[in-house]
Scaffold this active site. Structure first.
Site, PDB file in Angstrom:
ATOM      1  N   TYR A 171     -17.911  14.795 -34.859  1.00  0.00           N
ATOM      2  CA  TYR A 171     -16.852  14.852 -35.873  1.00  0.00           C
ATOM      3  C   TYR A 171     -16.347  13.456 -36.256  1.00  0.00           C
ATOM      4  O   TYR A 171     -16.200  13.150 -37.438  1.00  0.00           O
ATOM      5  CB  TYR A 171     -15.715  15.710 -35.329  1.00  0.00           C
ATOM      6  CG  TYR A 171     -14.535  15.879 -36.248  1.00  0.00           C
ATOM      7  CD1 TYR A 171     -14.609  16.717 -37.355  1.00  0.00           C
ATOM      8  CD2 TYR A 171     -13.325  15.242 -35.977  1.00  0.00           C
ATOM      9  CE1 TYR A 171     -13.504  16.908 -38.182  1.00  0.00           C
ATOM     10  CE2 TYR A 171     -12.222  15.419 -36.795  1.00  0.00           C
ATOM     11  CZ  TYR A 171     -12.312  16.253 -37.898  1.00  0.00           C
ATOM     12  OH  TYR A 171     -11.228  16.428 -38.711  1.00  0.00           O
ATOM     13  N   LYS A 175     -16.582  11.747 -39.933  1.00  0.00           N
ATOM     14  CA  LYS A 175     -15.383  11.375 -40.670  1.00  0.00           C
ATOM     15  C   LYS A 175     -15.325   9.870 -40.936  1.00  0.00           C
ATOM     16  O   LYS A 175     -14.815   9.432 -41.977  1.00  0.00           O
ATOM     17  CB  LYS A 175     -14.137  11.840 -39.920  1.00  0.00           C
ATOM     18  CG  LYS A 175     -13.952  13.352 -39.921  1.00  0.00           C
ATOM     19  CD  LYS A 175     -13.924  13.920 -41.340  1.00  0.00           C
ATOM     20  CE  LYS A 175     -13.484  15.373 -41.369  1.00  0.00           C
ATOM     21  NZ  LYS A 175     -13.509  15.933 -42.738  1.00  0.00           N
TER      22      LYS A 175
END
Length: 319
Positions: A171, A175
């Site tokens: 993640y 991001k």
């Protein structure tokens, strides 16, 4: 979660009718922050294409927007492949004749420390968050160029991508990539009057409730109780609707000159994140040996070493 405030579009903190005549796509809009963005854009007058992989959730959002006299259409698909993004843009064009705003919000989580994370865990998260942001931005940019009158792309980052986050190597990588993608696309698309920005939202959601320290604040939000300043300021946490005005502002005429930025909002706090910069530089005639690097590091460069992980904040347990 009690989201009744979402359904009263005119009560949200956006300028009514400021986006009348425009069409917006919001991916992952069936719940949480994506739903808040969809409601806010509809409150501002846009026709919103509500995308989600959960058909029932997407249709609930559309029904609620229409009940509040907004305009919305559902689109059911998992974000990632370019073909899906192109179909999503085509849905907007078929219903309204154009596209003006793309909000690439869809995402999934597969949190595990790296020695327990599978390749499938990594690929799914990166495909949805990072590849999905790229495919949606690409499809939108092609439509904007064809229309010839500009457009707005909003990609969604996270504090995890800014600082790192334990147990989220997939993640946080995705991001961080979203913010890098934002900067590059802002350069490539500027000539076409297309702005590209990343938002870094923080809110108390069902996802946040899995963090033990925040569970009490999530319950407060669910019950409609006011949060303490510690939550809304130091932690930058509030409801999902606290974040939504950043989306409507970035899509408004007032933000026409804003592009290539990473902007955070949550609770009472708004943040402009810095781009990476050179913190320390040293030069040496003839290049560097290993010993030269060691000497320079201990003498000058080590003071510029950057910490990993988010800034330390006061504990919620003390409020």
């Amino acid at each position: 979660m009690d989201d009744s405030a979402h359904f009263h579009l005119r009560a949200s903190r956006v300028e009514a009718d400021s986006l009348t005549g425009r069409t917006a796509v919001v991916t992952g809009a069936g719940r949480g922050l994506g739903r808040a963005y969809a409601f806010a854009l509809a409150a501002a007058g846009a026709h919103v294409i509500v995308n989600d992989v959960d058909e029932a959730a997407a249709h609930r959002v559309v029904d609620d927007i229409r009940e509040a006299r907004g305009q919305a259409t559902a689109h059911i698909a998992a974000i990632g492949p370019l073909a899906t993004a192109e179909q999503l843009v085509q849905t907007a064009v078929e219903h309204t004749g154009r596209l003006d705003i793309m909000v690439a919000n869809a995402g999934v989580l597969r949190d595990r420390v790296v020695w327990k994370m599978t390749e499938e865990d990594f690929d799914l998260v990166v495909s949805t968050h990072l590849k999905g942001a790229w495919t949606c931005a690409k499809a939108a940019a092609e439509q904007f160029r064809e229309q010839g009158d500009g457009g707005r792309v909003i990609l969604v980052g996270s504090p995890a991508g800014q600082y790192g986050s334990f147990g989220q190597s997939n993640y946080s990588s995705a991001k961080a990539g979203v913010v890098g993608l934002t900067r590059t696309l802002s350069l490539e698309l500027a000539r076409f009057n297309i702005t590209v920005n990343a938002i870094i939202p923080t809110a108390l959601t069902e996802m946040t409730a899995t963090i033990p320290a925040y569970s009490g604040w999530v319950k407060d939000v669910e019950a409609g109780r006011d949060l303490p300043p510690l939550a809304r300021r130091e932690h930058g946490l509030g409801s999902t609707m606290d974040v939504a005005p950043l989306v409507t502002w970035l899509t408004s005429d007032d933000a026409a000159g804003v592009s290539g930025q990473a902007l955070g909002l949550g609770g009472d706090r708004i943040i402009v994140y810095a781009h990476p910069r050179e913190e320390a530089i040293a030069d040496r005639d003839g290049g560097w040996s290993q010993q030269d690097i060691s000497d320079a590091w201990h003498r000058d460069l080590s003071r510029a070493m950057q910490p990993a992980g988010p800034p330390v904040k006061p504990s919620p347990e003390n409020w």
